[in-house]
Write an enzyme that holds these catalytic residues in place. Structure first.
Site, PDB file in Angstrom:
ATOM      1  N   GLY A 297       0.649  -1.260   0.183  1.00  0.00           N
ATOM      2  CA  GLY A 297      -0.210  -0.110  -0.108  1.00  0.00           C
ATOM      3  C   GLY A 297       0.822   1.158  -0.061  1.00  0.00           C
ATOM      4  O   GLY A 297       1.914   1.401  -0.426  1.00  0.00           O
TER       5      GLY A 297
ATOM      6  N   GLY B 222       0.804  -6.009  -8.259  1.00  0.00           N
ATOM      7  CA  GLY B 222       0.195  -4.749  -7.699  1.00  0.00           C
ATOM      8  C   GLY B 222       1.434  -3.443  -7.787  1.00  0.00           C
ATOM      9  O   GLY B 222       0.676  -2.415  -7.913  1.00  0.00           O
TER      10      GLY B 222
ATOM     11  N   THR C  85       7.960 -11.063  -7.956  1.00  0.00           N
ATOM     12  CA  THR C  85       7.203 -11.962  -7.036  1.00  0.00           C
ATOM     13  C   THR C  85       7.467 -13.368  -7.053  1.00  0.00           C
ATOM     14  O   THR C  85       7.643 -14.201  -7.829  1.00  0.00           O
ATOM     15  CB  THR C  85       5.504 -11.812  -7.920  1.00  0.00           C
ATOM     16  OG1 THR C  85       4.675 -12.826  -7.209  1.00  0.00           O
ATOM     17  CG2 THR C  85       5.712 -12.185  -9.401  1.00  0.00           C
TER      18      THR C  85
ATOM     19  N   ASP D   4       5.694 -15.918  -6.226  1.00  0.00           N
ATOM     20  CA  ASP D   4       4.771 -16.633  -6.875  1.00  0.00           C
ATOM     21  C   ASP D   4       4.757 -17.080  -8.160  1.00  0.00           C
ATOM     22  O   ASP D   4       4.070 -17.875  -8.920  1.00  0.00           O
ATOM     23  CB  ASP D   4       3.285 -16.356  -6.601  1.00  0.00           C
ATOM     24  CG  ASP D   4       2.791 -16.131  -5.270  1.00  0.00           C
ATOM     25  OD1 ASP D   4       3.543 -16.566  -4.261  1.00  0.00           O
ATOM     26  OD2 ASP D   4       1.854 -15.374  -4.618  1.00  0.00           O
TER      27      ASP D   4
ATOM     28  N   ARG E  30      -0.546 -17.775  -3.669  1.00  0.00           N
ATOM     29  CA  ARG E  30      -2.123 -17.180  -3.352  1.00  0.00           C
ATOM     30  C   ARG E  30      -3.083 -17.170  -4.710  1.00  0.00           C
ATOM     31  O   ARG E  30      -4.254 -17.687  -4.316  1.00  0.00           O
ATOM     32  CB  ARG E  30      -2.000 -15.619  -3.069  1.00  0.00           C
ATOM     33  CG  ARG E  30      -3.356 -15.036  -2.602  1.00  0.00           C
ATOM     34  CD  ARG E  30      -3.330 -13.434  -2.348  1.00  0.00           C
ATOM     35  NE  ARG E  30      -2.579 -13.096  -1.236  1.00  0.00           N
ATOM     36  CZ  ARG E  30      -1.213 -12.463  -1.188  1.00  0.00           C
ATOM     37  NH1 ARG E  30      -0.658 -12.129  -2.331  1.00  0.00           N
ATOM     38  NH2 ARG E  30      -0.648 -12.209  -0.116  1.00  0.00           N
TER      39      ARG E  30
ATOM     40  N   GLU F 279      -0.885 -21.765  -0.796  1.00  0.00           N
ATOM     41  CA  GLU F 279      -1.835 -20.934   0.233  1.00  0.00           C
ATOM     42  C   GLU F 279      -3.114 -20.346  -0.474  1.00  0.00           C
ATOM     43  O   GLU F 279      -3.994 -20.370   0.715  1.00  0.00           O
ATOM     44  CB  GLU F 279      -0.945 -19.831   0.790  1.00  0.00           C
ATOM     45  CG  GLU F 279      -0.589 -18.882  -0.618  1.00  0.00           C
ATOM     46  CD  GLU F 279       0.057 -17.622  -0.059  1.00  0.00           C
ATOM     47  OE1 GLU F 279      -0.197 -17.085   0.972  1.00  0.00           O
ATOM     48  OE2 GLU F 279       1.109 -17.251  -0.691  1.00  0.00           O
TER      49      GLU F 279
ATOM     50  N   MET G 254      10.399 -18.448   6.027  1.00  0.00           N
ATOM     51  CA  MET G 254      11.672 -18.970   5.917  1.00  0.00           C
ATOM     52  C   MET G 254      12.273 -18.744   4.504  1.00  0.00           C
ATOM     53  O   MET G 254      13.301 -18.552   4.113  1.00  0.00           O
ATOM     54  CB  MET G 254      12.133 -20.522   6.248  1.00  0.00           C
ATOM     55  CG  MET G 254      11.597 -20.555   7.756  1.00  0.00           C
ATOM     56  SD  MET G 254      11.742 -22.394   8.428  1.00  0.00           S
ATOM     57  CE  MET G 254      13.474 -22.502   7.886  1.00  0.00           C
ATOM     58  N   ILE G 255      11.238 -19.323   3.711  1.00  0.00           N
ATOM     59  CA  ILE G 255      11.735 -19.313   2.194  1.00  0.00           C
ATOM     60  C   ILE G 255      11.901 -17.854   1.434  1.00  0.00           C
ATOM     61  O   ILE G 255      12.855 -17.595   0.792  1.00  0.00           O
ATOM     62  CB  ILE G 255      10.637 -20.059   1.292  1.00  0.00           C
ATOM     63  CG1 ILE G 255      10.633 -21.744   1.742  1.00  0.00           C
ATOM     64  CG2 ILE G 255      10.967 -19.849  -0.166  1.00  0.00           C
ATOM     65  CD1 ILE G 255       9.665 -22.456   0.803  1.00  0.00           C
ATOM     66  N   ARG G 256      10.981 -16.973   1.992  1.00  0.00           N
ATOM     67  CA  ARG G 256      11.049 -15.590   1.377  1.00  0.00           C
ATOM     68  C   ARG G 256      12.328 -14.838   2.061  1.00  0.00           C
ATOM     69  O   ARG G 256      12.681 -14.104   1.208  1.00  0.00           O
ATOM     70  CB  ARG G 256       9.896 -15.012   2.079  1.00  0.00           C
ATOM     71  CG  ARG G 256       8.465 -15.374   1.508  1.00  0.00           C
ATOM     72  CD  ARG G 256       7.390 -14.618   2.095  1.00  0.00           C
ATOM     73  NE  ARG G 256       6.182 -15.107   1.880  1.00  0.00           N
ATOM     74  CZ  ARG G 256       5.293 -15.120   0.682  1.00  0.00           C
ATOM     75  NH1 ARG G 256       5.760 -14.264  -0.184  1.00  0.00           N
ATOM     76  NH2 ARG G 256       4.218 -15.713   0.476  1.00  0.00           N
TER      77      ARG G 256
END
Length: 469
Positions: A161, A187, A214, A216, A261, A315, A367-369
């Site tokens: 945001g 985004g 990203t 994902d 997501r 997720e 942990m991965i991020r």
């Protein structure tokens, strides 16, 4: 006699989806010889500069008689640049969630501007988009970023945001910034497009370049985004741990929740890499719990046959069954599917009273991020960063850089932002996964509405929505 070469000429056309150039808005803008022509590091390269008309085709497969398809402008250094290095005031901002490789991109933008073009003034915007108007900047030099690629996260900080277009462009204008590098996901790139439009409206000579971030891998058009290879590699370690837990106890179930997501690429690729997964659940493939062909039936069958089972769930899987809320940036926050699914499995087998299960739940997402990028992603981040720098110096703007069929290209913001990249569950990659896990497809063995309704009726819903991230 040798056979003659067989050739065919197809009278078909292609469409170039071009990116804006500063000369579109400033027709008399002067250009200058690229400093790279005198750079000793590139003197051995036979043809280093990219021709202005070089393009990259979006689809590598074309059918006879059909158009050659969409093409994008090829990334890389041009013979002429539209900025004097001494006049460049660049800034870098990172937004959204963390993923491996962000610091590498920051480092290579700074080093690329400095070493290739002689740019000395590169500012880091602290704390995401809101940092433009609420936080101080920090000067970035090759020395200050020298070893940041060895760390996870982002040295600039990040946030979700905070996108106030007027305040952001006011800050760009007040600071006399003329190159903006925006690192972020879907985004963030949408926000970058809005910033670009406002810059054009105000008539500012500012190049805006996006770098797709990203974990994902849900950004369309490009082959992959930064951090994806690292995430798959680390996710496989979590799956291996779940497999060890499951095989070490009677009727053991290892359940691993991974990122995804809206798109299940990490779950799919980690499952294929592991070969120890019995079921992979992703957002693109709806599933149901009860009834013939449902997940519960498959779990019971698998446990009777093998005595253990590993389940990977993205997720965003089962979103049609779960409650959700929204973040400040507009992303849907679903109820935690890992915790929910764990409880549903436990409750189901507890009711039957004839099979005791031992379920171990592993959530390695944060942990991965947080880990640094691996070797493959480090090289990839370098190419992305340098391509972005070359594009901005050559006067291109309003673009995101990324590989298309293995060749880096400049892609208009609107193409990046018009949709999300998703797993196609009717193509061969998903078929390979089904062949590896032997799980039901959940597509051909059920009536969607009836089984989802039955699942919602029998499952225990929590009183409070669990909000993650």
């Amino acid at each position: 006699m040798g056979s003659l070469p067989k050739t065919e000429t197809w009278n078909v056309s292609y469409v170039l989806e071009d990116v804006p150039h500063l000369t579109d808005y400033f027709p008399k803008l002067p250009s200058y010889p690229n400093p790279l022509q005198d750079n000793h590091a590139y003197s051995v390269v036979r043809q280093y500069f990219v021709e202005d008309d070089d393009t990259v085709i979006q689809s590598a497969v074309v059918h006879k008689g059909t158009p050659r398809g969409t093409q994008f402008r090829r990334a890389g250094p041009r013979q002429r640049v539209y900025f004097v290095p001494e006049d460049v005031r660049a800034c870098i901002v990172t937004c959204g969630g963390l993923c491996p490789g962000i610091n590498t991109v920051i480092r290579e933008i700074v080093c690329g501007l400095h070493h290739m073009y002689g740019v000395q003034n590169v500012q880091g915007i602290i704390g995401g988009y809101r940092g433009f108007y609420s936080r101080n900047t920090t000067l970035l030099t090759p020395k200050s970023v020298n070893d940041i690629h060895q760390r996870g996260g982002t040295i600039l900080g990040t946030s979700r945001g905070g996108h106030d277009t007027k305040k952001i462009v006011d800050s760009i204008q007040d600071r006399k910034i003329n190159q903006v590098y925006i690192i972020g996901g879907h985004g963030t790139q949408t926000g970058a497009a809005i910033i670009f439009e406002e810059i054009v409206r105000r008539g500012l000579k500012v190049a805006v370049a996006g770098i797709p971030k990203t974990i994902d891998n849900d950004i369309p058009v490009i082959d992959k985004s930064i951090g994806f290879d690292t995430a798959v590699e680390e996710a496989e370690r979590a799956i291996n741990a779940a497999h060890v837990e499951a095989t070490s106890i009677e009727n053991g179930i290892g359940l691993v929740k991974l990122m995804g997501r809206h798109s299940g690429f990490i779950a799919m690729h980690a499952t294929l890499a592991s070969r120890d997964v019995d079921c992979c659940l992703i957002p693109e493939s709806p599933f149901y719990l009860d009834g013939p062909g449902g997940l519960f039936e498959y779990i019971e069958k698998r446990l009777k046959e093998h005595g253990h089972m590993v389940i990977v769930v993205a997720e965003g899987a089962g979103h049609e069954l779960l409650q959700h809320s929204e973040t400040e940036s507009g992303n849907k926050l679903h109820q935690d599917v890992g915790i929910w699914l764990s409880q549903q499995i436990k409750d189901h087998f507890a009711k039957k009273n004839r099979m005791t299960i031992n379920l171990k739940y592993i959530d390695p997402m944060y942990m991965i991020r947080a880990i640094p990028s691996n070797a493959s992603d480090n090289v990839y981040c370098t190419l992305l960063a340098q391509s972005a720098v070359h594009g901005a110096m050559a006067g291109y703007t309003g673009f995101t850089v990324g590989p298309v069929n293995g060749r880096h290209a400049y892609i208009p913001f609107e193409r990046i932002n018009e949709t999300q990249h998703k797993v196609v569950i009717t193509d061969r990659m998903w078929a390979r996964l089904l062949s590896s896990t032997n799980q039901p497809s959940f597509m051909t063995t059920r009536d969607d509405d009836d089984n989802i309704a039955a699942t919602k009726k029998t499952m225990r819903l929590p009183e409070k929505v669990l909000v993650g991230r």
